[in-house]
Design a protein around this motif. Structure first.
Motif, mmCIF file in Angstrom:
data_model
loop_
_atom_site.group_PDB
_atom_site.id
_atom_site.type_symbol
_atom_site.label_atom_id
_atom_site.label_comp_id
_atom_site.label_asym_id
_atom_site.label_seq_id
_atom_site.Cartn_x
_atom_site.Cartn_y
_atom_site.Cartn_z
ATOM 1 N N ARG A 166 0.832 -1.209 0.000
ATOM 2 C CA ARG A 166 0.000 0.000 0.000
ATOM 3 C C ARG A 166 0.863 1.254 0.000
ATOM 4 N NH1 ARG A 166 -2.917 -0.023 -2.611
ATOM 5 N NH2 ARG A 166 -4.142 1.706 -1.743
ATOM 6 N N TYR A 167 1.987 1.219 0.729
ATOM 7 C CA TYR A 167 2.894 2.371 0.712
ATOM 8 C C TYR A 167 3.365 2.655 -0.710
ATOM 9 C CZ TYR A 167 6.842 5.427 1.192
ATOM 10 O OH TYR A 167 7.686 6.489 1.025
ATOM 11 N N ALA A 168 3.760 1.631 -1.423
ATOM 12 C CA ALA A 168 4.252 1.819 -2.792
ATOM 13 C C ALA A 168 3.189 2.458 -3.671
ATOM 14 C CB ALA A 168 4.696 0.479 -3.372
ATOM 15 N N ALA A 169 1.951 2.004 -3.549
ATOM 16 C CA ALA A 169 0.872 2.557 -4.367
ATOM 17 C C ALA A 169 0.582 4.008 -3.989
ATOM 18 C CB ALA A 169 -0.384 1.706 -4.205
ATOM 19 N N ILE A 170 0.567 4.294 -2.704
ATOM 20 C CA ILE A 170 0.266 5.659 -2.249
ATOM 21 C C ILE A 170 1.384 6.609 -2.633
ATOM 22 C CG2 ILE A 170 -0.067 7.097 -0.194
ATOM 23 C CD1 ILE A 170 -1.413 4.579 1.076
ATOM 24 N N ASP A 171 2.629 6.169 -2.468
ATOM 25 C CA ASP A 171 3.753 7.043 -2.817
ATOM 26 C C ASP A 171 3.812 7.300 -4.321
ATOM 27 O OD1 ASP A 171 6.198 8.459 -1.875
ATOM 28 O OD2 ASP A 171 7.173 7.044 -3.229
ATOM 29 N N ALA A 172 3.411 6.317 -5.107
ATOM 30 C CA ALA A 172 3.376 6.531 -6.555
ATOM 31 C C ALA A 172 2.343 7.582 -6.931
ATOM 32 C CB ALA A 172 3.075 5.214 -7.267
ATOM 33 N N ALA A 173 1.220 7.608 -6.202
ATOM 34 C CA ALA A 173 0.164 8.580 -6.485
ATOM 35 C C ALA A 173 0.460 9.953 -5.892
ATOM 36 C CB ALA A 173 -1.170 8.055 -5.948
ATOM 37 N N HIS A 174 1.190 9.972 -4.772
ATOM 38 C CA HIS A 174 1.471 11.229 -4.054
ATOM 39 C C HIS A 174 2.945 11.232 -3.651
ATOM 40 C CE1 HIS A 174 -2.915 11.659 -3.771
ATOM 41 N NE2 HIS A 174 -2.938 10.402 -3.374
ATOM 42 N N PRO A 175 3.853 11.396 -4.591
ATOM 43 C CA PRO A 175 5.283 11.202 -4.318
ATOM 44 C C PRO A 175 5.810 12.084 -3.182
ATOM 45 C CG PRO A 175 4.869 11.395 -6.679
ATOM 46 C CD PRO A 175 3.597 11.757 -5.994
ATOM 47 N N GLY A 176 6.460 11.429 -2.224
ATOM 48 C CA GLY A 176 7.140 12.153 -1.158
ATOM 49 C C GLY A 176 6.248 12.776 -0.110
ATOM 50 N N ARG A 177 4.932 12.478 -0.129
ATOM 51 C CA ARG A 177 4.019 13.143 0.802
ATOM 52 C C ARG A 177 3.490 12.220 1.893
ATOM 53 N NH1 ARG A 177 -0.779 15.222 -1.905
ATOM 54 N NH2 ARG A 177 -1.181 16.057 0.169
ATOM 55 N N PHE A 178 3.870 10.965 1.884
ATOM 56 C CA PHE A 178 3.356 10.015 2.868
ATOM 57 C C PHE A 178 4.498 9.519 3.747
ATOM 58 C CE2 PHE A 178 1.731 5.467 3.646
ATOM 59 C CZ PHE A 178 1.085 5.838 4.806
ATOM 60 N N VAL A 179 4.314 9.633 5.066
ATOM 61 C CA VAL A 179 5.274 9.116 6.039
ATOM 62 C C VAL A 179 4.585 8.024 6.845
ATOM 63 C CG1 VAL A 179 6.666 9.650 8.075
ATOM 64 C CG2 VAL A 179 6.555 11.274 6.175
ATOM 65 N N LEU A 180 5.246 6.896 6.938
ATOM 66 C CA LEU A 180 4.688 5.748 7.642
ATOM 67 C C LEU A 180 5.156 5.774 9.088
ATOM 68 C CD1 LEU A 180 3.035 3.123 7.299
ATOM 69 C CD2 LEU A 180 5.194 1.966 6.741
ATOM 70 N N GLY A 181 4.276 6.186 9.978
ATOM 71 C CA GLY A 181 4.552 6.132 11.404
ATOM 72 C C GLY A 181 4.142 4.785 11.954
ATOM 73 N N LEU A 182 5.074 4.090 12.595
ATOM 74 C CA LEU A 182 4.860 2.727 13.075
ATOM 75 C C LEU A 182 5.031 2.663 14.581
ATOM 76 C CD1 LEU A 182 7.094 0.893 10.450
ATOM 77 C CD2 LEU A 182 4.593 0.948 10.445
ATOM 78 N N GLY A 183 4.256 1.778 15.214
ATOM 79 C CA GLY A 183 4.423 1.610 16.644
ATOM 80 C C GLY A 183 3.985 0.241 17.101
ATOM 81 N N VAL A 184 4.377 -0.118 18.328
ATOM 82 C CA VAL A 184 4.007 -1.417 18.893
ATOM 83 C C VAL A 184 2.741 -1.325 19.732
ATOM 84 C CG1 VAL A 184 6.370 -2.300 18.870
ATOM 85 C CG2 VAL A 184 5.528 -1.078 20.894
ATOM 86 N N SER A 185 2.112 -0.152 19.783
ATOM 87 C CA SER A 185 0.863 0.026 20.501
ATOM 88 C C SER A 185 1.033 -0.374 21.968
ATOM 89 C CB SER A 185 -0.256 -0.756 19.809
ATOM 90 O OG SER A 185 -1.504 -0.464 20.366
ATOM 91 N N HIS A 186 0.032 -1.068 22.541
ATOM 92 C CA HIS A 186 0.034 -1.374 23.967
ATOM 93 C C HIS A 186 -0.538 -2.771 24.181
ATOM 94 C CE1 HIS A 186 0.781 2.891 24.788
ATOM 95 N NE2 HIS A 186 -0.034 3.086 23.782
#
Length: 293
Positions: free
Chosen positions: A84-104
């Motif tokens: 999904r990141y690849a598809a989104i970045d292709a549509a909106h280059p350089g505008r998506f940052v993937l924030g990741l976490g281990v939650s709780h």
């Protein structure tokens, strides 16, 4: 060392920008577009979002960076996220940052095992996907020293939540000069002190049930009694900004001076998960150091 994503100095963190039974896609899109017009440089989409939910906000805007704040590694398979990141970045280059976490553990349940190792394995899966997610386009919800080091070594940097300026300075020491440090700051835009504190405590109380946050606050010198009844006065003044726009601006400056590259400002209201505080976003835009204005 990963390259910084283009976040600017000030972004908005919100869990309310989502389509629901009571909020149309049009309303969500209009609010996101206004945040861009107001000059904010980033929109942090909270509430354990998916990558596709971030895509909705990107489609509604032209310039602003959209970041998940944060996507839980327990809820989304790495292979799917990379796709999904690849598809989104292709549509909106350089505008998506993937924030990741281990939650709780209270939210992830039995899946919550060896969170640090699980994050390392998740990052490896993103690295080895058919179209990898670049380290420069991902940040980690890091609080402890080991996760901060991981965010320095295998991501663009850290997006710590519910932290103080003192934590920010300590995190900067661990991250060094090159990695991104983008903490959040919760604000209550209300000049009535008692009402502002009540709003803050009502919101903070649910986070004080989560050991990841309370353990980090204990490391910072708070005590168990600081967590009672929605938070002590000392705790509130450390993790919130309360008052008018100028008071909030002064508090924002303390985080930037402590070493934050970017601050994700979260407006807390009586209904922070559902209400869109557009009036407050407008008032803050006039007071905050927005590079795009």
């Amino acid at each position: 060392m990963a390259t910084h994503p283009a976040l600017g100095k000030i972004g908005i963190w919100t869990a309310a920008l989502r389509v629901t039974e009571s909020r149309s896609a049009r309303e969500v899109s209009e609010a996101a577009a206004e945040l861009e017009t107001l000059g904010y440089d980033a929109l942090w989409f909270g509430g354990s979002p998916s990558a596709d939910q971030a895509a909705t906000l990107l489609q509604a805007t032209d310039r602003i960076t959209v970041a998940t704040g944060i996507l839980s590694i327990w809820d989304h398979e790495a292979a799917h996220v990379a796709d999904r990141y690849a598809a989104i970045d292709a549509a909106h280059p350089g505008r998506f940052v993937l924030g990741l976490g281990v939650s709780h553990s209270a939210l992830a349940g039995e899946r919550y095992k060896r969170p640090y190792s699980a994050m390392r394995e998740y990052l490896t899966a993103l690295d080895t996907a058919p179209i990898p997610v670049p380290a420069s386009r991902r940040v980690l919800a890091a609080l402890g020293p080991k996760m901060l080091e991981l965010s320095r070594d295998r991501a663009a940097g850290a997006h710590p939540y519910l932290v103080t300026p003192e934590f920010t300075a300590e995190a900067r020491e661990i991250l060094g000069d090159g990695a991104l440090l983008a903490p959040d700051l919760k604000v209550v835009l209300d000049t009535d002190p008692d009402r502002a504190r009540t709003t803050a405590r009502n919101y903070l109380s649910m986070y004080l049930k989560l050991p990841n946050y309370t353990n980090n606050l204990l490391r910072l010198g708070f005590e168990e009694q600081d967590f009672a009844d929605g938070g002590s006065e000392r705790l509130l003044t450390s993790v919130f900004a309360l008052g008018d726009a100028e008071a909030i601006r002064r508090r924002v400056d303390t985080y930037l001076e402590a070493g934050a590259d970017h601050l994700a400002v979260q407006v807390v209201t009586e209904d922070p998960f559902n209400a869109l505080p557009r009036e407050e976003w407008r008032a803050l835009a006039d007071a905050l150091p927005l590079a795009s204005r």
